[in-house]
Design an enzyme around this catalytic site. Sequence first.
Site, PDB file in Angstrom:
ATOM      1  CG  MET A  32      12.346  36.277  18.661  1.00  0.00           C
ATOM      2  SD  MET A  32      12.662  34.881  19.758  1.00  0.00           S
ATOM      3  CE  MET A  32      11.091  34.050  19.724  1.00  0.00           C
ATOM      4  CG  LEU A  35       8.601  39.842  10.391  1.00  0.00           C
ATOM      5  CD1 LEU A  35       9.099  41.087   9.675  1.00  0.00           C
ATOM      6  CD2 LEU A  35       8.718  40.013  11.904  1.00  0.00           C
ATOM      7  CG  HIS A  36       2.309  37.640  12.928  1.00  0.00           C
ATOM      8  ND1 HIS A  36       1.884  38.744  13.634  1.00  0.00           N
ATOM      9  CD2 HIS A  36       2.964  36.855  13.821  1.00  0.00           C
ATOM     10  CE1 HIS A  36       2.225  38.617  14.900  1.00  0.00           C
ATOM     11  NE2 HIS A  36       2.910  37.483  15.034  1.00  0.00           N
ATOM     12  CG  HIS A  39       5.901  40.597  13.935  1.00  0.00           C
ATOM     13  ND1 HIS A  39       5.596  39.320  13.544  1.00  0.00           N
ATOM     14  CD2 HIS A  39       6.528  40.480  15.137  1.00  0.00           C
ATOM     15  CE1 HIS A  39       6.030  38.453  14.452  1.00  0.00           C
ATOM     16  NE2 HIS A  39       6.597  39.135  15.437  1.00  0.00           N
ATOM     17  CE  LYS A 153       1.347  36.381  21.655  1.00  0.00           C
ATOM     18  NZ  LYS A 153       1.962  35.247  21.050  1.00  0.00           N
ATOM     19  CG  MET A 188      -2.620  37.789  13.985  1.00  0.00           C
ATOM     20  SD  MET A 188      -2.241  38.689  12.512  1.00  0.00           S
ATOM     21  CE  MET A 188      -3.861  38.694  11.750  1.00  0.00           C
TER      22      MET A 188
HETATM   23  O1  PAF Z   1       8.629  38.903  21.591  1.00  0.00           O
HETATM   24  C1  PAF Z   1       9.618  38.486  20.964  1.00  0.00           C
HETATM   25  O2  PAF Z   1       9.562  38.261  19.752  1.00  0.00           O
HETATM   26  C2  PAF Z   1      10.931  38.265  21.704  1.00  0.00           C
HETATM   27  O3  PAF Z   1      10.702  37.775  22.977  1.00  0.00           O
HETATM   28  C3  PAF Z   1      11.826  39.521  21.720  1.00  0.00           C
HETATM   29  C4  PAF Z   1      11.170  40.659  22.489  1.00  0.00           C
HETATM   30  C5  PAF Z   1      12.123  39.971  20.309  1.00  0.00           C
HETATM   31  C6  PAF Z   1      13.144  39.188  22.430  1.00  0.00           C
HETATM   32  O4  PAF Z   1      13.823  38.161  21.804  1.00  0.00           O
END
Ligand code: PAF
Length: 283
Positions: A32, A35-36, A39, A153, A188
């Site tokens: 979503m 980013l950190h 990710h 997480k 994180m």
């Molecule tokens: O973990 C997330 O960032 C969200 O739940 C995902 C898997 C991208 C679905 O929107």
Amino acid sequence: MSMELVEQIPTLRARVATWRRADQRVALVPTMGNLHPGHLALVREAQRLADRVVVSIFVNPLQFGPSEDFGAYPRTLEQDRALLEAAGTHLLFAPPVAAVYPRGQAGQTRVEVPGISDILCGASRPGHFVGVATVVCKLFNMVQPDLAIFGEKDFQQLLVIRLMTQDLSLPVTIQGLATVREPDGLAMSSRNGYLTREERARAPALYQTLLRAGERLRAGVAIAEVERLAAEEIAAAGLGPDYCSVRRAGDLAPAGSEDRELVVLVAARLGRARLIDNLGVRR
Ligand code: PAF
């Protein structure tokens, strides 16, 4: 090689089709955004396992409750784009809401993994995992990856996605990756950004509690007592415990004294943030 930013599904499909014709393996890292390093660890794992890496950034309205933080959720596309480009991502898919839900959200066909979607975080956030399973299923159909990578997480989310993929016979391998932590142990998360300086100083109590719960389980302390002490410690640190639960790692069913592969899951409120974390324990 520069990373391409794609917003529409037909363009995405055309790019991925080119790679498939060249027999290249495609990995998807759904996010979503905001980013950190956690990710970016998923992106590195994707690079290790596949020839081409697609990262999606989509703040999915379907997985937020009416009183949750959909509006406030941090959107940092330019910063994320630079990080992903530097990390060697091939394609960033960042669709607008209208591309994902062209008929709107109310009438959208939904994917539900029953049972597991209604416990723990699902009990506190009704409809959340239906929103997650629906969007991840749609992303799989849009990208058609060989594999997809998710952080541990969100342990319950990972199990929901594994079951959804299995139940719908989707040809995607689901790969989990260990939680990336701050030096003081805090997992994180984009939502850590909601914490004030004073709350941030208290937040590592969550992981400290998990470590102590793990020690107690290995020492033979009864599960109910481990859960009670964990909730007490989280409250004593000034966090509002939502749940502290010891479950079977394979299916999140309540753990019994005979179970060996366990996971301790916690969720707690701290200021504007709802933080979650978990720890696998073998005893
Ligand atoms: O973990 C997330 O960032 C969200 O739940 C995902 C898997 C991208 C679905 O929107």
